[in-house]
Scaffold this active site. Structure first.
Site, short mmCIF file in Angstrom:
data_model
loop_
_atom_site.label_atom_id
_atom_site.label_comp_id
_atom_site.label_asym_id
_atom_site.label_seq_id
_atom_site.Cartn_x
_atom_site.Cartn_y
_atom_site.Cartn_z
N ASP A 276 0.87 -1.17 0.00
CA ASP A 276 0.00 0.00 0.00
C ASP A 276 0.92 1.24 0.00
O ASP A 276 2.15 1.13 0.08
CB ASP A 276 -0.96 -0.02 1.20
C1 BGC Z 1 -5.10 3.25 0.44
C2 BGC Z 1 -5.28 2.24 -0.68
C3 BGC Z 1 -5.21 2.91 -2.02
C4 BGC Z 1 -3.90 3.66 -2.11
C5 BGC Z 1 -3.70 4.33 -3.45
C6 BGC Z 1 -3.91 4.13 0.22
O1 BGC Z 1 -3.89 5.19 1.13
O2 BGC Z 1 -5.00 2.57 1.67
O3 BGC Z 1 -6.50 1.56 -0.53
O4 BGC Z 1 -5.35 1.96 -3.04
O5 BGC Z 1 -3.86 4.64 -1.09
O6 BGC Z 1 -4.54 5.39 -3.63
#
Ligand code: BGC
Length: 740
Positions: A276
């Protein structure tokens, strides 16, 4: 969903559209060719080019465009225009080995046309609609050149303090598995690769605090939290995103148990794992890495192939490999997984998106219709005293009040990709248009600002209410209070909304509350005093038309709750499939399961939802009461629509193993089917449950189906009546697979 350990490769490949029968010679040859192509590329790549493929960078800072043509960035996120995608892709194709990049975005419930948020979509209990919503999202996104979505979110959550509950399917592992698979298939059909996220346990942070630590026994991981991820793997998801949280003391981003043992060895996953956002760098914050180099080492060795927005793989892995701390074979394998996905998606061979494409082509009439149809089935009618709804002939005027009645942005919900407020049909507009057709007058008074900090404008709302026959009050949670980083300790209506509603009720006019929110809110005494309550979630671009359809009875509401609705936040976590206790609740006995200051039950149970028809269940029959583990249970029941309108009912089958070697849940959803019945119509509905799905896991991953009695319940909610028992005649025990 199959729970048996072997991965269903046939369905995986079929979903990818690559091979028709996995064991056929042409298919095996295609697979061999692809691996040879990867071998050839790998043999020509420098270490720096290899780690470039593992580097996932967002649009905007710190993106260095010059680095693209050097092969330093293999994947991008947050690009959402065809022109920018084409520009970056041109640079990638100019790199020495001409390896195309992959472009991803959070496309959860629509791209330009917004469909209801995933939690609302789950309330439809209709996998076909989940598939359809995802097809549309993918179709629109791939039109501008996107290839990859960071969805579906498969985090089961039993705790609505956690704001991200809105992005998932609620509290049930079976519903979650069915819908997650349907979403993966829909995204694929619309042209996007998927990322099931966040692996794993992210939906159960302590105290409902986003990013906090999670403790879940492994047996419960297998039984409750992992089935939806496994369903995504079986449906052919190309990638998996590692979760931010620590699970039982091990950050998921460095958990070899999750990212390698379970995902690859036990389930046979062949795609790639991305971290993530800065998840690898955060291993330092988690206190398991002293610096970026150690964080990068731990993540890649655990099985995380791609580094989202950390730049630690590009900064450290070449040195780590040269120093012998990370075998180059590990990096090669990660690169192979990324290249395999790019090749399978056809990125090496197919033309790039036309840079002139924009999302202005949407919403189209067709996408609007789909959004309206999906939204219609997500609305949950929680209460309808004296048939206040639908708006009947006696109603000549309506007061539409509340801050979310005219909130075209907020009705889209979080993660609305390229959703535009100006595309939305607001609830007010939808009601106005429909009321005009019926010759009903509409008065509107917003009552307060979105957060309802003051109710200085309440007098206008009260005046509108007094002058009208019915009040439709649209209150709830502004979009910014839901989603990521939106944990709440108090889930009452925002600001002074409750005071405003009480004053409206005190006018003596019937008040219908339409709740726009990403989680169940505490209703306190309002639950008693409101005439009707319709949960609209964040209903999307066509929210206004869909809500008006339901209020005026053009659509008979058929949504059911995908979670248990708490009376108070202090009840959380709250879920229907809990384990029994030696002291079940007994009225007037304090020393049983109870609160001193609140009922023990939810306000509305899982699976609950009313409509404008009533459904009765009769003549339930179990076809085969003695079964071996490889047989399938068949239960049939007659469902009758005793109302005066056509309607849809979600027929739900629950089971309980009352005596086992370990405590088993009080009941568990094992099958459901949504049926449409005309007024007065009866239908025999038959539900099937493979006995193979009636077992449970031990902490080491062993799957066990025990002999003995299992109770069966059938009905229209998790309060379904017991209809009988079956007897499983043999025991089955399967050790987890331990592949390469
Ligand atoms: C979130 C993810 C997301 C990623 C990209 C993160 O802060 O936890 O779910 O896909 O950002 O935007």
């Amino acid at each position: 969903m199959r729970i048996c350990p072997a991965l269903n490769l046939t369905s995986l490949f079929r979903t990818l559209g690559l091979l028709v029968v996995v064991s056929s010679a042409p298919a095996a040859r295609a697979q061999d060719n692809l691996e040879h192509r990867i071998d050839d590329l790998l043999s020509r790549m420098t270490l720096e080019e290899k780690v470039g493929q593992l580097n996932l960078i967002s649009h905007g800072p710190p993106l260095n465009w010059d680095n693209i043509a050097k092969g330093g960035i293999g994947a991008f996120l947050n690009f959402n225009s065809a022109e920018e995608i084409a520009r970056a892709q041109r640079l990638a194709r100019e790199s020495r080995l001409k390896i195309p990049a992959i472009f991803g975005l959070d496309i959860l419930h629509g791209f330009r046309t917004q469909f209801p948020v995933p939690l609302g979509e789950a309330a439809s209990f209709n996998p076909e609609l989940s598939r359809l919503a995802s097809v549309w999202a993918a179709r629109e996104a791939s039109h501008v050149g996107l290839q990859w979505t960071f969805a579906p979110m498969a985090d089961l959550s039993r705790d609505s303090r956690w704001g991200r509950i809105v992005e998932g399917f609620g509290e049930d592992p079976y519903l979650g598995a069915v819908l997650t698979a349907a979403r993966v298939k829909g995204f694929h059909e619309g042209g996007l690769a998927t990322t099931v996220k966040h692996f794993a346990g992210y939906g159960a942070p302590q105290g409902g605090r986003d990013y906090d630590t999670t403790f879940i026994p492994r047996a419960e991981m297998y039984d409750i939290y992992l089935p939806s991820f496994r369903a995504a793997v079986e449906a052919g998801t190309e990638s998996v995103m590692a979760a931010f949280n620590a699970l039982n003391g091990s950050p998921a981003t460095a958990s070899g148990w999750l990212q390698t043992d379970v995902l690859r060895r036990q389930w046979g996953f062949r795609g790639f794992v991305t971290s993530d956002w800065s998840g690898i760098a955060e291993l330092v914050g988690h206190g398991i890495a002293a610096d970026g180099a150690e964080a990068a080492r731990k993540a890649i060795l655990a099985g995380v192939d791609m580094d989202m927005m950390g730049e630690l793989y590009v900064s450290h892995l070449p040195t780590e490999v040269r120093a012998g701390r990370v075998p180059e074979a590990v990096v090669n394998e990660a690169v192979r997984r990324v290249l395999r996905t790019k090749m399978r998606l056809g990125l090496f061979d197919r033309p790039d998106a036309d840079p002139s494409h924009t999302d202005a082509a949407f919403p189209s009439l067709e996408s609007r219709k789909a959004a309206r149809d999906v939204a219609a089935e997500t609305l949950v009618l929680l209460k309808n005293r004296n048939e206040t709804l639908p708006v009947g002939a006696g109603i000549r005027s309506i007061a539409v009040v509340g801050p979310l009645a005219n909130a075209p942005r907020d009705q889209l919900g979080p993660h609305a990709a390229r959703g535009h407020a100006q595309d939305s049909v607001s609830l007010l507009d939808g009601i106005r248009t429909r009321a005009a057709k019926a010759g009903v007058e509409v008065r509107h008074a917003p009552t307060c600002d979105l957060f309802c900090r003051t109710i200085d404008h309440l007098p206008e709302a009260l005046e509108a209410a007094r002058a009208s026959d019915l009040v439709i009050a649209v209150f709830g949670e502004p979009q910014d209070l839901s989603g990521e980083a939106a944990s709440r300790t108090r889930m009452a209506l925002t600001g002074k909304q409750e005071d405003a509603l009480k004053a409206l009720i005190a006018t003596g006019k019937p008040v219908v509350l339409v709740l726009v929110a990403g989680r169940p809110l505490e209703l306190n005494s309002l639950a008693e005093n409101l005439s009707a309550i319709l949960m609209a979630w964040y209903p999307g671009t066509e929210g206004g038309t869909a809500v008006a359809d339901a209020l005026f009875g053009d659509v008979n509401p058929s949504g059911k709750l995908p979670l248990s609705w708490p009376r108070a936040g202090g009840q959380l976590p709250l879920y229907y499939n809990r384990l029994p206790t030696g002291r079940p609740p007994l009225p007037n006995n304090r020393f049983t399961l109870s609160y001193l200051d609140e009922e023990i039950t939810p306000l509305f149970p899982f699976g609950w939802g009313l409509g404008y028809s009533n459904f009765t269940y009769s003549n339930a029959h179990i076809a085969n009461a003695r079964l071996t583990a490889d047989e399938t249970l068949e239960v049939s029941v007659t469902v009758t629509n005793t109302g005066h309108r056509a309607g849809k009912e979600v027929v739900q089958l629950y089971m309980r193993d009352p005596v086992a070697s370990r405590s088993r849940p009080l009941r568990e959803l094992k099958s459901f089917e949504k049926v449409s019945l005309e007024a007065g119509e009866s239908r025999r509905v038959t539900l099937h449950v493979p006995v193979d799905r009636l077992g449970f896991h031990l902490d080491d991953g062993t799957y066990l189906i025990e002999r003995g009695a299992i109770q069966v319940f059938v009905g229209g909610s998790s309060l379904a009546e017991k209809i009988g028992e079956i007897d499983i005649t043999n025991e089955t025990r399967r050790a987890p697979l331990l592949g390469e």
